[in-house]
Write a protein that holds these residues in place. Sequence first.
Motif, short mmCIF file in Angstrom:
data_model
loop_
_atom_site.label_atom_id
_atom_site.label_comp_id
_atom_site.label_asym_id
_atom_site.label_seq_id
_atom_site.Cartn_x
_atom_site.Cartn_y
_atom_site.Cartn_z
N ASN A 33 0.77 -1.51 0.22
CA ASN A 33 0.10 0.46 -0.36
C ASN A 33 1.31 0.95 0.20
N LEU A 34 2.01 1.05 0.66
CA LEU A 34 2.58 2.14 0.65
C LEU A 34 3.10 2.57 -0.75
N VAL A 35 4.11 1.28 -1.40
CA VAL A 35 4.79 2.31 -2.53
C VAL A 35 3.23 2.33 -3.46
N ILE A 36 2.50 1.79 -3.84
CA ILE A 36 1.66 1.69 -4.54
C ILE A 36 0.55 3.69 -4.10
N GLY A 37 0.63 3.92 -2.56
CA GLY A 37 -0.11 5.44 -2.74
C GLY A 37 1.59 5.84 -2.80
N LEU A 38 2.61 5.91 -2.58
CA LEU A 38 3.60 6.46 -3.07
C LEU A 38 4.07 6.85 -4.54
N VAL A 39 4.06 5.72 -5.38
CA VAL A 39 4.47 5.70 -7.30
C VAL A 39 2.89 5.89 -7.89
N GLY A 40 2.12 6.32 -6.72
CA GLY A 40 0.91 6.44 -7.34
C GLY A 40 0.19 8.40 -7.46
N ALA A 41 0.72 8.93 -5.88
CA ALA A 41 1.31 9.99 -5.87
C ALA A 41 2.08 10.78 -7.17
N PHE A 63 -3.65 14.07 -1.64
CA PHE A 63 -3.95 13.59 -1.42
C PHE A 63 -4.90 12.99 -2.34
N LEU A 64 -6.13 13.56 -3.32
CA LEU A 64 -6.69 13.51 -4.62
C LEU A 64 -6.13 12.74 -5.78
N ALA A 65 -4.41 13.15 -5.40
CA ALA A 65 -3.46 13.11 -7.01
C ALA A 65 -3.31 11.27 -6.80
N ALA A 66 -2.56 11.68 -5.00
CA ALA A 66 -2.46 10.47 -3.77
C ALA A 66 -3.19 8.84 -4.87
N VAL A 67 -4.53 9.34 -4.75
CA VAL A 67 -5.60 7.49 -5.00
C VAL A 67 -5.65 8.08 -6.06
N PHE A 68 -6.06 8.67 -7.31
CA PHE A 68 -6.37 9.25 -8.36
C PHE A 68 -4.69 7.88 -8.89
N GLY A 69 -3.27 8.69 -8.87
CA GLY A 69 -2.59 7.89 -9.38
C GLY A 69 -2.88 6.26 -8.53
N GLY A 70 -3.04 5.81 -7.74
CA GLY A 70 -2.28 4.92 -7.29
C GLY A 70 -3.96 3.68 -7.77
N VAL A 71 -4.86 4.13 -7.88
CA VAL A 71 -5.61 3.56 -8.67
C VAL A 71 -5.25 3.07 -10.75
N ILE A 72 -4.90 4.35 -11.03
CA ILE A 72 -4.31 4.23 -12.28
C ILE A 72 -2.71 3.00 -12.71
N VAL A 73 -2.24 3.05 -10.83
CA VAL A 73 -0.61 1.75 -11.07
C VAL A 73 -0.85 0.57 -10.87
N ILE A 74 -2.13 1.18 -9.93
CA ILE A 74 -2.55 -0.99 -9.81
C ILE A 74 -3.60 -1.09 -11.44
N VAL A 75 -4.51 -0.77 -11.68
CA VAL A 75 -4.91 -0.98 -13.24
C VAL A 75 -3.84 -1.38 -13.93
N ILE A 76 -3.24 -0.50 -14.05
CA ILE A 76 -1.96 -0.86 -15.22
C ILE A 76 -0.86 -1.64 -14.80
N GLY A 77 -0.88 -2.21 -13.52
CA GLY A 77 -0.12 -3.19 -12.84
C GLY A 77 -0.75 -4.70 -13.37
#
Length: 82
Positions: A33-41, A63-77
């Motif tokens: 979760n930490l890695v997803i949050g930081l890369v997502g940010a 915070f919103l950018a980190a959550v949005f980016g985290g969702v994108i990182v998970i979907v791409i992964g």
Amino acid sequence: MFGYPLLWTLLLGLVAGWLATKIVGGTGGILRNLVIGLVGALVGHWIFGALGIWVGGPIITSFLAAVFGGVIVIVIGRFLGR
């Protein structure tokens, strides 16, 4: 005083990664979760900056950018993992 910004960044990344994982669905530990949050940010801030999106204050936008980016990182992964 030096450690406080780093601590807040890690906590924000952890919460953002956890929330992104809950939005998309799936499981993960604290480190994931930490890695997803930081890369997502990073991803989210780049996208928000490119589109000129600004919501509320800097902490809310971050915070919103980190959550949005985290969702994108998970979907791409997940897409690349197939």
